[in-house]
Design an enzyme around this catalytic site. Structure first.
Site, PDB file in Angstrom:
ATOM      1  N   SER A   1       2.819  39.501 -13.931  1.00 44.54           N
ATOM      2  CA  SER A   1       3.267  38.718 -12.893  1.00 44.54           C
ATOM      3  C   SER A   1       2.020  37.852 -12.436  1.00 44.54           C
ATOM      4  O   SER A   1       2.269  36.637 -12.114  1.00 44.54           O
ATOM      5  CB  SER A   1       3.866  39.624 -12.029  1.00 44.54           C
ATOM      6  OG  SER A   1       5.031  40.333 -11.916  1.00 44.54           O
TER       7      SER A   1
ATOM      8  N   GLY B   1      10.372  41.973  -9.472  1.00 45.34           N
ATOM      9  CA  GLY B   1      11.399  42.930  -9.618  1.00 45.34           C
ATOM     10  C   GLY B   1      10.818  44.252  -9.505  1.00 45.34           C
ATOM     11  O   GLY B   1       9.726  44.527  -9.634  1.00 45.34           O
ATOM     12  N   ASP B   2      11.618  45.288  -9.436  1.00 43.80           N
ATOM     13  CA  ASP B   2      11.345  46.705  -9.627  1.00 43.80           C
ATOM     14  C   ASP B   2      12.853  47.498  -9.992  1.00 43.80           C
ATOM     15  O   ASP B   2      13.872  46.734 -10.558  1.00 43.80           O
ATOM     16  CB  ASP B   2      10.944  47.254  -8.225  1.00 43.80           C
ATOM     17  CG  ASP B   2      10.256  48.588  -8.070  1.00 43.80           C
ATOM     18  OD1 ASP B   2       8.957  48.733  -8.595  1.00 43.80           O
ATOM     19  OD2 ASP B   2      10.883  49.622  -7.905  1.00 43.80           O
TER      20      ASP B   2
ATOM     21  N   THR C   1       5.405  45.950 -18.452  1.00 45.14           N
ATOM     22  CA  THR C   1       5.051  47.175 -18.023  1.00 45.14           C
ATOM     23  C   THR C   1       5.180  48.354 -18.954  1.00 45.14           C
ATOM     24  O   THR C   1       4.188  49.280 -19.154  1.00 45.14           O
ATOM     25  CB  THR C   1       6.084  47.624 -16.914  1.00 45.14           C
ATOM     26  OG1 THR C   1       6.236  46.474 -16.140  1.00 45.14           O
ATOM     27  CG2 THR C   1       5.598  48.808 -15.990  1.00 45.14           C
TER      28      THR C   1
ATOM     29  N   LYS D   1       5.635  45.169  -1.089  1.00 41.26           N
ATOM     30  CA  LYS D   1       6.512  45.696  -1.546  1.00 41.26           C
ATOM     31  C   LYS D   1       7.942  45.247  -0.785  1.00 41.26           C
ATOM     32  O   LYS D   1       7.694  45.392   0.721  1.00 41.26           O
ATOM     33  CB  LYS D   1       6.786  47.254  -1.899  1.00 41.26           C
ATOM     34  CG  LYS D   1       7.544  47.558  -2.873  1.00 41.26           C
ATOM     35  CD  LYS D   1       6.718  47.513  -4.087  1.00 41.26           C
ATOM     36  CE  LYS D   1       7.548  47.877  -5.325  1.00 41.26           C
ATOM     37  NZ  LYS D   1       7.060  48.137  -6.568  1.00 41.26           N
TER      38      LYS D   1
ATOM     39  N   LYS E   1       1.541  40.656  -3.086  1.00 39.77           N
ATOM     40  CA  LYS E   1       2.371  40.738  -4.561  1.00 39.77           C
ATOM     41  C   LYS E   1       2.981  42.111  -4.780  1.00 39.77           C
ATOM     42  O   LYS E   1       2.185  43.225  -4.638  1.00 39.77           O
ATOM     43  CB  LYS E   1       1.358  40.418  -5.736  1.00 39.77           C
ATOM     44  CG  LYS E   1       1.948  40.473  -7.066  1.00 39.77           C
ATOM     45  CD  LYS E   1       2.463  39.098  -7.056  1.00 39.77           C
ATOM     46  CE  LYS E   1       3.657  39.076  -8.376  1.00 39.77           C
ATOM     47  NZ  LYS E   1       4.941  39.535  -7.832  1.00 39.77           N
TER      48      LYS E   1
ATOM     49  N   GLN F   1       0.573  49.808  -4.357  1.00 50.00           N
ATOM     50  CA  GLN F   1       0.665  48.298  -5.096  1.00 50.00           C
ATOM     51  C   GLN F   1      -0.916  47.815  -4.831  1.00 50.00           C
ATOM     52  O   GLN F   1      -1.247  47.132  -5.644  1.00 50.00           O
ATOM     53  CB  GLN F   1       1.742  47.442  -4.549  1.00 50.00           C
ATOM     54  CG  GLN F   1       2.089  46.184  -5.357  1.00 50.00           C
ATOM     55  CD  GLN F   1       2.658  46.756  -6.423  1.00 50.00           C
ATOM     56  OE1 GLN F   1       3.859  47.378  -6.183  1.00 50.00           O
ATOM     57  NE2 GLN F   1       2.483  46.360  -7.759  1.00 50.00           N
TER      58      GLN F   1
ATOM     59  N   LYS G   1      -3.280  49.210  -7.380  1.00 52.79           N
ATOM     60  CA  LYS G   1      -2.847  49.161  -8.780  1.00 52.79           C
ATOM     61  C   LYS G   1      -3.100  47.430  -8.942  1.00 52.79           C
ATOM     62  O   LYS G   1      -3.829  47.220 -10.058  1.00 52.79           O
ATOM     63  CB  LYS G   1      -1.271  48.984  -8.887  1.00 52.79           C
ATOM     64  CG  LYS G   1      -0.673  48.550  -9.906  1.00 52.79           C
ATOM     65  CD  LYS G   1       0.809  48.659 -10.046  1.00 52.79           C
ATOM     66  CE  LYS G   1       1.579  49.594  -9.581  1.00 52.79           C
ATOM     67  NZ  LYS G   1       3.110  49.605  -9.815  1.00 52.79           N
TER      68      LYS G   1
HETATM   69  N1  GLU Z   1       7.763  46.536  -9.412  1.00 55.92           N
HETATM   70  C1  GLU Z   1       6.367  46.286 -10.476  1.00 55.92           C
HETATM   71  C2  GLU Z   1       5.291  47.234 -10.032  1.00 55.92           C
HETATM   72  O1  GLU Z   1       5.758  48.437  -9.349  1.00 55.92           O
HETATM   73  C3  GLU Z   1       6.040  44.977 -10.732  1.00 55.92           C
HETATM   74  C4  GLU Z   1       5.538  44.090  -9.343  1.00 55.92           C
HETATM   75  C5  GLU Z   1       5.404  42.744  -9.708  1.00 55.92           C
HETATM   76  O2  GLU Z   1       5.300  42.391 -10.751  1.00 55.92           O
HETATM   77  O3  GLU Z   1       4.900  42.170  -8.570  1.00 55.92           O
HETATM   78  O4  GLU Z   1       4.245  47.258 -10.066  1.00 55.92           O
END
Ligand code: GLU
Length: 443
Positions: free
Chosen positions: A375, A164-165, A208, A125, A89, A110, A113
């Site tokens: 998410s 997204g990012d 976020t 990612k 994810k 990630q 996190k």
């Molecule tokens: N891009 C965001 C992050 O850095 C969200 C990633 C997501 O929702 O999968 O965590």
């Protein structure tokens, strides 16, 4: 040489030039020194060597035709870093600076996190060096369709769920989703950050930024303080910055700065957020336009957000945007708290300066986890074929952010580093992934 050091030296030798990945890995590995010392079975199982090596790295050609009829070729990436605790994810970033090292640093962050959220999501990612700036809607669609024409075979609701990012918002997710569905015929939660009419979650867009402020609120609460009356400096003017500014303002703070890639604004009376929505979200224009409608506000070209006097700083733009000198200036100006909305926005020098000078520091992998957490709630709703109200999702988000704060601060305390949320977040994020990897054998 210590185990951790050994793993880091190998990583640098094996991944030459990937400086952001080295930086992100070093921070995590340093925090884990005491943990692996206390658990020698981890070294025996090659746990860290496995942790720093992505399970899979996909790189592909993304050809598309621009509005002048010329063929353009970009490079696409998806790094599936770790699936010990759930399907991969993580977001997709579209920015000209994207390369494999950037995607690997983001994918690596990630893992921890996502683990910290307490939800069952692994780390991944992706993205491309495509620059969305100045492109027409048709060009964006052509790029997204071409990107998904390769990506679809690697992703799926139970396999890998991108989102997204930077450079990827609702418009891009829509085009990507449409193409996935067209190719596979599957109506499934393969992407998050979707539009509300086709399976998106309420409060995902805000998550976020809101989550960042909820996390900072927990930090303040531990010191008997709150956002009320605080002066807040924010960098960035994207999704994270906008909703962080909105929530901080709602909680009684005055947000005095925002920035984009060309310059920054200072508004002593508090940034006019409806004006920012209009400029950034509706017109997709530059922040310089803000000054025209706000004669008392200042617009400056270049960087400089961290030179203003503030109580709280929320870096929400991009990696390494806040360096050692910026940190010194913030400290000299009396800033008491920094919480990161972007991924790895503070350089190692800046983090050291904060930790050594009593600035309470909330690292990205804890503070900005609200986005990916919601998410995961979007994935839950898709699996249930239900959708929850804004209030329900927002309440869960609050609970998740306070759980992350709790996990990070208690892990720091357990290892004798009370108040060091950098160490605490890395350790707490690692522990769950490590336990899963140990249980699953050498894979
Ligand atoms: N891009 C965001 C992050 O850095 C969200 C990633 C997501 O929702 O999968 O965590």
């Amino acid at each position: 040489m210590s185990y951790v050091n050994d793993v880091y030296q190998q990583l640098v030798a094996r991944n030459p030039g990937e400086v952001e990945f080295h930086q992100a890995a070093l921070e995590v590995l340093q925090a884990l020194e005491k943990v692996v010392e206390a658990n020698p079975e981890m070294q025996k199982a090659g746990l860290l060597e496995r942790l720093v090596e992505p399970e899979r790295q996909i790189m592909f050609r993304v050809p598309w035709v621009d509005d002048q009829g010329r063929t353009q070729v970009n490079r696409g990436f998806r790094v599936q870093f770790n699936s010990a605790i759930g399907p991969y994810k993580g977001g997709l970033r579209l920015h000209p600076s994207v390369n494999l090292g950037i995607i690997k640093f983001l994918g690596f962050e990630q893992i921890f996190k996502n683990s910290l959220t307490g939800l069952p999501i692994g780390g991944g990612k992706g993205g491309s060096d495509f620059d969305p700036k100045g492109k027409s809607d048709r060009e964006i669609m052509a790029f997204c369709q071409s990107f998904m024409t390769e990506l679809y075979r690697h992703v799926g609701a139970n396999m890998d769920v991108p989102a997204g990012d930077i450079g990827v918002g609702a418009r891009e997710i829509g085009f990507l989703y449409g193409q996935y569905k067209r190719i596979t015929g599957q109506y499934e939660g393969v992407l998050t950050g979707k539009g509300i009419p086709y399976g998106g979650s309420l409060a995902r867009k805000e998550a976020t930024g809101f989550g960042l402020v909820y996390f900072a609120q927990e930090m303040l609460k531990s010191k008997g303080d709150s956002f009320k009356g605080k002066k807040v400096a924010i960098s960035g003017a994207g999704n994270v910055a906008i909703y962080a500014a909105e929530k901080a303002t709602e909680l009684g703070a005055t947000v005095v700065t925002m920035s984009d890639s060309t310059g920054w604004i200072y508004d002593a009376n508090g940034i006019d957020l409806p004006a920012i929505h209009e400029i950034k979200e509706v017109r997709r224009a530059r922040l310089s336009e803000y000054a025209a409608g706000h004669p008392k506000a200042e617009y400056h070209e270049g960087r400089g957000v961290w030179s203003v006097k503030c109580d709280i700083a929320l870096p929400c733009a991009t990696q390494n945007e806040l360096n050692g000198d910026d940190a010194k200036q913030l400290i000299a100006n009396g800033c008491q708290l920094v919480a990161e909305g972007a991924n790895m926005p503070s350089t190692p020098e800046a983090i050291d300066a904060f930790l050594n000078n009593g600035v309470f520091f909330g690292p990205a992998k804890a503070a900005n986890a609200g986005g990916v957490a919601v998410s995961a709630l979007e994935m839950s709703q898709n699996s249930l074929r239900l959708s929850w109200s804004f209030e329900e999702v927002d309440e869960r988000l609050k609970g998740i952010m306070s759980g992350i704060y709790e996990r990070a601060s208690s892990a720091a305390k357990r290892y004798g580093m009370e108040g060091n949320l950098v160490a605490g977040a890395n350790i707490a994020g690692f522990e769950k992934v490590a336990a899963a990897m140990m249980a699953q054998g050498i894979v």
